[in-house]
Design a protein around this motif. Sequence first.
Motif, PDB file in Angstrom:
ATOM      1  N   PHE A 222       0.867  -1.189   0.000  1.00 28.36           N
ATOM      2  CA  PHE A 222       0.000   0.000   0.000  1.00 28.36           C
ATOM      3  C   PHE A 222       0.898   1.231   0.000  1.00 28.36           C
ATOM      4  N   SER A 224      -0.156   5.167  -0.740  1.00 23.17           N
ATOM      5  CA  SER A 224      -1.159   6.119  -1.228  1.00 23.17           C
ATOM      6  C   SER A 224      -0.490   7.374  -1.761  1.00 23.17           C
ATOM      7  N   LYS A 264      -4.930   0.443  -6.465  1.00 24.09           N
ATOM      8  CA  LYS A 264      -5.919  -0.358  -5.743  1.00 24.09           C
ATOM      9  C   LYS A 264      -7.327   0.042  -6.199  1.00 24.09           C
ATOM     10  N   LYS A 266     -10.463   0.497  -4.799  1.00 20.77           N
ATOM     11  CA  LYS A 266     -10.864   0.576  -3.395  1.00 20.77           C
ATOM     12  C   LYS A 266     -12.371   0.715  -3.218  1.00 20.77           C
ATOM     13  N   SER A 274      -4.306   4.964  -4.427  1.00 17.68           N
ATOM     14  CA  SER A 274      -3.478   4.127  -3.546  1.00 17.68           C
ATOM     15  C   SER A 274      -2.879   3.052  -4.436  1.00 17.68           C
TER      16      SER A 274
END
Length: 552
Positions: A222, A224, A264, A266, A274
């Motif tokens: 991860f 961001s 991602k 999300k 991210s």
Amino acid sequence: MRPRQPVSTFETHEVTNQPPPLPEYNLFDSDLILRQAVEREGASWAAGKARAFGAVLGTERVVGLARAANRFPPELRSFDRFGHRIDEVEHHPAYHELMALAKAHEVHSIAWTAPQPGGHLAHMALEYLLVQAEAGVCCPITMTYASMPVMIRDPSIAAEWKPRIIAPAYDPRFIPAAEKTAVTIGMAMTEKQGGSDVRTNATVAIPLGTAGDFELTGHKWFCSAPMSDAFLTLAQTSSGLSCFLVPRWRPDGTRNPFHIQRLKDKLGDRSNASSEIEYRQTRGRLIGEEGQGIRVIIDMVHHTRLDTALAAAGLMRQAVVQAVHHTTHRMAFGRLLHEQPLMRNVLADLIVEWVAATMLAARVARSFDESALSPAAALFSRIGVAVSKYWINKRLPGHVCEALECLGGSGYVEDSVMPRLYRQAPLNSIWEGSGNVICLDVLRTLRKEPAAVEVLFAEVNSARGADRRLDAAIDRLKGSLHASLDQEIHARRIAEHIAVVLQGVLLVRHAPAPVADAFCASRLDDGRCGSYGALPAGLAFDEIIELARISA
Ligand SMILES: Cc1cc2nc3c(=O)[nH]c(=O)nc-3n(C[C@H](O)[C@H](O)[C@H](O)COP(=O)(O)OP(=O)(O)OC[C@H]3O[C@@H](n4cnc5c(N)ncnc54)[C@H](O)[C@@H]3O)c2cc1C
């Protein structure tokens, strides 16, 4: 009865019993609880700044920008048209405009540039306003704010980066930071095999010839805001986990390898990118001592946690404003919804929760301001930020869900802002310490630092004698800390209990009396009911509901 004639060939009905749009309003001026908190906790000098920001954020223009930034999420551009790897993320112009607005209003910087004490509280107020308008931009703004204590540990890094971090400008160009007057900073800790347990980080850092310079190789699961200018990151050296500053460009003006593998997809937070990234012989600069990476980056984590708590309070504020507005104008069974006894109970209960969240977040922000001069305040900030991050975020998804339901079916539809708030709601409970990890941290601090228990009780005892229900809750808290500090299984129970008692203390001392009364009547008993809208009868519902009413 004769059937009604259609108004025209294309119309089947007149539109009635729908609320008007929420008028443009000043998010700060309309929020009595925030205004009082800014005054009480020591940042009255920042009221003018918050007012100016609140005015802009409540305009139709900003509402439209937030909608667009979420409707057109960022896209990854791995290669340019000629096939060169570029690893860039393209954002909608609305995202950039919102970022520029946040930075112009100093959300990221006021804590570090404040002309008087109260900088973190001023930051709290500004970010709490921002999250109500658009939550996705809060992530890079928060990381930029929170990076500062780590960046200034090293005088040469501070000299190079600090002026660009605090600049009230936004420069989204993907060029070396040295050529920019304003930058944003991200963080990259989480890896596939472990996010909470960063000790398992596998990214390696090999020293180069020059002191402090390393080459990093590994992945981050991860990361961001990958278009930030530099990232605080963890990697293993021969001495253990260490903290590095990794810029997206090398000092010689070439791209630092920073391969964005994918973005991602999300649940929420959709305006913000991210990503998963890979470092491949990527240049990084050591910050702090080798092997002390967690101790170094924890300063950033600590400040990020403040934002995860206050953002949840801000989202609650937006949820109650929307719910009260809708129910003020919508009728069912011959009566406006906000006049129906059971709806009044739901609205009041949601408002009590938001007031408690906001007052706790502001109190914790003040302890950040006082930490530099007072070890007791520093200890309070450690416990306070953890329990408020935990508890406010645990209350948030149910809160937003209930507020959404106040709008009926319309609340489930994207045209209302509610689905966006709902999707955002679980995030800050996960990021920077998920629920269990935070509660275990609270337990550990209380166990290892007996002074923390003293600091906590100095705070809660300040309200002794004001309300017998609160006094009883304080006594129970004392008992449970005495009995359960060595039992992990009770960590959530203890964190919740501390948070609720702290909220009770603040409300009894400073909130409008009907809110404090409703809180003590509904939150302090062990066997309280779980859902919103189950307040006892006989409370001052009107006065409570007025706190979230926006007038045209
Ligand atoms: C939208 C988004 C953006 C993010 N951005 C970033 C970023 O920019 N940079 C970055 O570094 N990270 C980022 N993260 C990662 C985030 O910080 C981690 O997901 C988080 O720290 C949890 O780590 P994990 O996912 O590995 O879960 P795990 O560590 O596997 O935890 C899973 C669950 O187990 C629980 N748990 C863990 N240990 C214990 C224990 N001892 N006892 C009981 N329960 C336990 C946790 O509370 C959690 O509920 C982001 C995450 C999200 C969702």
